[in-house]
Design a protein around this motif. Structure first.
Motif, mmCIF file in Angstrom:
data_model
loop_
_atom_site.group_PDB
_atom_site.id
_atom_site.type_symbol
_atom_site.label_atom_id
_atom_site.label_comp_id
_atom_site.label_asym_id
_atom_site.label_seq_id
_atom_site.Cartn_x
_atom_site.Cartn_y
_atom_site.Cartn_z
ATOM 1 N N VAL A 82 0.849 -1.187 0.000
ATOM 2 C CA VAL A 82 0.000 0.000 0.000
ATOM 3 C C VAL A 82 0.886 1.239 0.000
ATOM 4 N N PHE A 83 0.538 2.199 -0.853
ATOM 5 C CA PHE A 83 1.242 3.476 -0.935
ATOM 6 C C PHE A 83 0.238 4.603 -0.764
ATOM 7 N N GLN A 84 0.625 5.658 -0.051
ATOM 8 C CA GLN A 84 -0.185 6.863 0.008
ATOM 9 C C GLN A 84 0.273 7.796 -1.089
ATOM 10 N N GLY A 85 -0.655 8.540 -1.653
ATOM 11 C CA GLY A 85 -0.285 9.487 -2.681
ATOM 12 C C GLY A 85 -1.346 10.540 -2.881
ATOM 13 N N GLU A 86 -1.058 11.419 -3.797
ATOM 14 C CA GLU A 86 -2.003 12.445 -4.201
ATOM 15 C C GLU A 86 -2.009 12.471 -5.708
ATOM 16 N N GLY A 87 -3.173 12.662 -6.270
ATOM 17 C CA GLY A 87 -3.290 12.595 -7.714
ATOM 18 C C GLY A 87 -3.911 13.832 -8.327
ATOM 19 N N VAL A 88 -3.670 13.961 -9.600
ATOM 20 C CA VAL A 88 -4.273 15.019 -10.391
ATOM 21 C C VAL A 88 -5.139 14.340 -11.430
ATOM 22 N N GLY A 89 -6.394 14.677 -11.457
ATOM 23 C CA GLY A 89 -7.291 14.068 -12.419
ATOM 24 C C GLY A 89 -8.418 15.011 -12.760
ATOM 25 N N ASP A 90 -9.398 14.482 -13.456
ATOM 26 C CA ASP A 90 -10.552 15.290 -13.831
ATOM 27 C C ASP A 90 -11.451 15.560 -12.636
ATOM 28 N N TYR A 91 -11.326 14.757 -11.603
ATOM 29 C CA TYR A 91 -12.238 14.867 -10.471
ATOM 30 C C TYR A 91 -11.582 15.591 -9.303
ATOM 31 N N THR A 92 -12.222 16.582 -8.782
ATOM 32 C CA THR A 92 -11.846 17.229 -7.535
ATOM 33 C C THR A 92 -13.133 17.684 -6.865
ATOM 34 N N ASP A 93 -13.291 17.326 -5.612
ATOM 35 C CA ASP A 93 -14.441 17.770 -4.846
ATOM 36 C C ASP A 93 -13.957 18.814 -3.844
ATOM 37 N N PRO A 94 -14.117 20.098 -4.153
ATOM 38 C CA PRO A 94 -13.562 21.152 -3.298
ATOM 39 C C PRO A 94 -14.166 21.206 -1.905
ATOM 40 N N GLU A 95 -15.295 20.524 -1.684
ATOM 41 C CA GLU A 95 -15.899 20.542 -0.352
ATOM 42 C C GLU A 95 -15.307 19.468 0.559
ATOM 43 N N THR A 96 -14.704 18.427 -0.008
ATOM 44 C CA THR A 96 -14.162 17.357 0.828
ATOM 45 C C THR A 96 -12.676 17.133 0.634
ATOM 46 N N GLU A 97 -12.091 17.612 -0.441
ATOM 47 C CA GLU A 97 -10.670 17.408 -0.703
ATOM 48 C C GLU A 97 -9.966 18.758 -0.743
ATOM 49 N N PHE A 98 -8.885 18.833 -0.017
ATOM 50 C CA PHE A 98 -8.138 20.086 0.066
ATOM 51 C C PHE A 98 -6.676 19.817 -0.244
ATOM 52 N N PRO A 99 -5.968 20.805 -0.758
ATOM 53 C CA PRO A 99 -4.544 20.606 -1.026
ATOM 54 C C PRO A 99 -3.786 20.311 0.268
ATOM 55 N N SER A 100 -2.713 19.553 0.145
ATOM 56 C CA SER A 100 -1.899 19.247 1.318
ATOM 57 C C SER A 100 -0.731 20.210 1.395
ATOM 58 N N LEU A 101 -0.048 20.178 2.515
ATOM 59 C CA LEU A 101 1.148 21.011 2.651
ATOM 60 C C LEU A 101 2.271 20.502 1.754
ATOM 61 N N ALA A 102 2.342 19.185 1.563
ATOM 62 C CA ALA A 102 3.411 18.610 0.745
ATOM 63 C C ALA A 102 3.207 18.905 -0.742
ATOM 64 N N PHE A 103 1.974 18.855 -1.201
ATOM 65 C CA PHE A 103 1.658 19.075 -2.616
ATOM 66 C C PHE A 103 0.472 20.036 -2.704
ATOM 67 N N PRO A 104 0.704 21.319 -2.563
ATOM 68 C CA PRO A 104 -0.409 22.262 -2.485
ATOM 69 C C PRO A 104 -1.232 22.386 -3.759
ATOM 70 N N PHE A 105 -0.734 21.886 -4.877
ATOM 71 C CA PHE A 105 -1.465 22.010 -6.135
ATOM 72 C C PHE A 105 -2.326 20.780 -6.421
ATOM 73 N N LEU A 106 -2.246 19.764 -5.587
ATOM 74 C CA LEU A 106 -3.015 18.538 -5.796
ATOM 75 C C LEU A 106 -4.180 18.474 -4.823
ATOM 76 N N HIS A 107 -5.242 17.829 -5.247
ATOM 77 C CA HIS A 107 -6.425 17.801 -4.400
ATOM 78 C C HIS A 107 -6.883 16.405 -4.014
ATOM 79 N N ASP A 108 -6.600 15.406 -4.791
ATOM 80 C CA ASP A 108 -7.147 14.085 -4.534
ATOM 81 C C ASP A 108 -6.158 13.203 -3.784
ATOM 82 N N LYS A 109 -6.490 12.881 -2.538
ATOM 83 C CA LYS A 109 -5.667 11.949 -1.770
ATOM 84 C C LYS A 109 -6.091 10.544 -2.177
ATOM 85 N N VAL A 110 -5.117 9.712 -2.525
ATOM 86 C CA VAL A 110 -5.408 8.356 -2.966
ATOM 87 C C VAL A 110 -4.504 7.365 -2.253
ATOM 88 N N VAL A 111 -4.907 6.121 -2.296
ATOM 89 C CA VAL A 111 -4.091 5.017 -1.833
ATOM 90 C C VAL A 111 -3.928 4.078 -3.013
#
Length: 110
Positions: free
Chosen positions: A30-59
């Protein structure tokens, strides 16, 4: 042999992992990551400090298995990672040409 890579929501990992283990698919990575895709839900996903331009936290889950087990593993992942909303994730299946155990150099299956 096949390799399955599944990118799922972080919050669904426990359920997916428990059910893979319950069905005797004990060995995966299992790896933690952040992705860039067509989907971003601004009400539940927020940029992280490590990758401020990414919104989707994924595993990412990686599991190598016999080709006969692929459908069962995919069904477990799909049924336990599914929320019915955009951004539930993706599953990829690839061929594995060989396996080499680092400890003793043994080739082939475990």
């Amino acid at each position: 042999m096949k390799e399955i890579k599944a990118y799922i929501r972080e919050k669904r990992l426990i359920d997916v992992a428990e059910n893979l283990k319950k069905e005797n698919f004990c060995c995966f990575t299992v790896f933690q990551g952040e992705g860039v895709g067509d989907y971003t839900d601004p009400e539940t996903e927020f940029p992280s400090l490590a990758f401020p331009f990414l919104h989707d936290k994924v595993v990412k889950i990686e599991i190598v298995c016999n080709k006969e087990e692929v459908d069962e593993i995919i069904n477990i992942i799909k049924s336990h990672a599914h929320t019915g909303k955009r951004g539930d994730g993706l599953i990829y299946v690839s061929n594995v040409e060989q396996r080499i155990r680092i400890r003793d150099g043994k080739l082939g299956r475990q």
